[in-house]
Design an enzyme around this catalytic site. Structure first.
Site, PDB file in Angstrom:
ATOM      1  N   CYS A 133       0.834  -1.207   0.000  1.00  0.00           N
ATOM      2  CA  CYS A 133       0.000   0.000   0.000  1.00  0.00           C
ATOM      3  C   CYS A 133       0.864   1.251   0.000  1.00  0.00           C
ATOM      4  O   CYS A 133       1.304   1.714   1.054  1.00  0.00           O
ATOM      5  CB  CYS A 133      -0.935  -0.018   1.210  1.00  0.00           C
ATOM      6  SG  CYS A 133      -2.024   1.408   1.278  1.00  0.00           S
ATOM      7  N   CYS A 136      -0.660   4.184   1.961  1.00  0.00           N
ATOM      8  CA  CYS A 136      -0.521   4.076   3.425  1.00  0.00           C
ATOM      9  C   CYS A 136       0.920   4.328   3.865  1.00  0.00           C
ATOM     10  O   CYS A 136       1.158   4.995   4.874  1.00  0.00           O
ATOM     11  CB  CYS A 136      -0.881   2.671   3.913  1.00  0.00           C
ATOM     12  SG  CYS A 136      -2.332   1.945   3.186  1.00  0.00           S
ATOM     13  N   ASP A 137       1.871   3.767   3.142  1.00  0.00           N
ATOM     14  CA  ASP A 137       3.242   3.696   3.654  1.00  0.00           C
ATOM     15  C   ASP A 137       4.240   4.589   2.919  1.00  0.00           C
ATOM     16  O   ASP A 137       5.383   4.711   3.355  1.00  0.00           O
ATOM     17  CB  ASP A 137       3.749   2.243   3.571  1.00  0.00           C
ATOM     18  CG  ASP A 137       2.930   1.314   4.453  1.00  0.00           C
ATOM     19  OD1 ASP A 137       2.358   1.797   5.445  1.00  0.00           O
ATOM     20  OD2 ASP A 137       2.869   0.103   4.148  1.00  0.00           O
TER      21      ASP A 137
END
Ligand code: NDP
Length: 305
Positions: A133, A136-137
């Protein structure tokens, strides 16, 4: 038949747990089914920086908070996978252990499974440099080097997204050509921070506590070498968990559940929520929104029976 309930929710990720919370608060007799740990993909996410109200929260902590919310409301979770959902005046939920539960409505919130590279150390270093992701990261890779595996739309879009943070993004594709559409290809090929390595496949993730490199094989020269990197983002396709409804003709050509803006499928009483649905953005915030909408609509459906 063991029991008849108002609402069966299949999957206890953010979408399913939100749907359950809304259902219980609406006074419905609700049962969640979960084949593994509650939390869905949250439990695979090292940290979230985009969950409103929390500058930083670990995926596991957020999953636990959500699950505790369901237990505080005395929502029951049946930790059994679901094999099939049968249509009818009431839906029949057939579990993997052979039970059949009647429900007036069903919300499918079973998410997706990312295709894995299936190479050594991939599982061990997921959350420690291997991430599925970028949204997200990605911010953890400020001024670092990252590698994106795959040449589809997802890979190329996420590669461009990662250039906001990383100094260098290397896209690895196994053929000479991309699978992504021309616009995405043009964007990537013109980007000064993105480098493309062709006819090459990953064969090993390298690192002790965190990724330090990826071992690659050039499919033309057969050369194998380690490319130093801080992060690896495989985007080699994902599969929706929709086998339980595949016979109901509710899936798009990629296997995702087709829903409208009310999270309704074309089968009355069957709803979708979260990543399992065909949708443009798969995030925790969009999953919980889906869950709330799906329950609200199923409540009206149940009351109309
Ligand atoms: P795709 O199946 O389109 O692409 C997967 C990519 O991964 C391909 O380049 C494929 O290579 C490569 N790949 C697959 N397996 C391996 C492996 N084992 N090792 C190395 N590389 C591998 O998946 P996406 O998730 O990108 O997209 C899924 C669908 O969603 C597509 O229809 C896509 O168009 C759509 N989509 C659309 C978007 C948009 O329109 N904005 C955004 C994102 C997705 P190869 O080509 O050689 O098979």
């Amino acid at each position: 038949m063991d029991k008849i309930i108002d609402l069966a929710i299949i999957g206890a990720g953010p979408a399913g747990m939100t749907a359950a919370i809304y259902a219980k608060r609406a006074g419905l007799d609700v049962l969640m089914f979960e084949g593994s740990a509650p939390g869905g993909k949250l439990v695979k996410t090292f940290e979230l920086d985009n969950w409103p109200g929390e500058s930083h929260i670990s995926g596991v902590d957020l999953a636990l908070k959500m699950y505790n919310h369901t237990t505080d409301l005395e929502i029951e979770t049946d930790f059994t996978g679901v094999k099939l959902i049968h249509d009818g005046h009431f839906k029949t939920v057939e579990t993997l252990d052979g039970r059949k539960i009647l429900a007036k409505a069903v919300i499918l919130a079973t998410g997706t499974v990312e295709n894995k590279m299936e190479i050594p150390n991939e599982d061990r270093l997921t959350g420690h440099g291997v991430s599925f992701c970028a949204v997200c990261d990605g911010a953890f890779y400020k001024h670092k080097k990252v590698v994106v595996i795959g040449g589809g739309n997802s890979a190329l879009e996420e590669a461009v997204y990662l250039t906001q943070f990383a100094d260098e993004v290397t896209v690895i594709i196994r053929r000479d050509v991309f699978r992504a559409d021309q616009v995405a290809q043009d964007h990537v090929l013109a980007h000064p921070k993105i480098k493309v390595i062709r006819h090459t496949v990953p064969i090993e993730v390298i690192g002790e506590d965190h990724v330090t490199a990826i071992k690659l094989r050039d499919l033309v020269t057969k050369e194998e070498y380690a490319l130093p990197t801080d992060g690896i983002f495989p985007y080699i396709g994902a599969a929706a968990n929709t086998t339980s409804v595949a016979h109901l003709d509710v899936l798009d050509p990629n296997g995702y559940l087709i829903v409208n803006e009310k999270m309704e499928t074309k089968v009355p009483g069957l709803y979708g929520a979260g990543d399992v649905c065909a949708k443009p953005l798969r995030q925790v915030v969009t999953a919980v929104s889906d869950g709330a909408v799906a329950t609200q609509m199923s409540f009206h459906f149940i009351m109309s029976l």
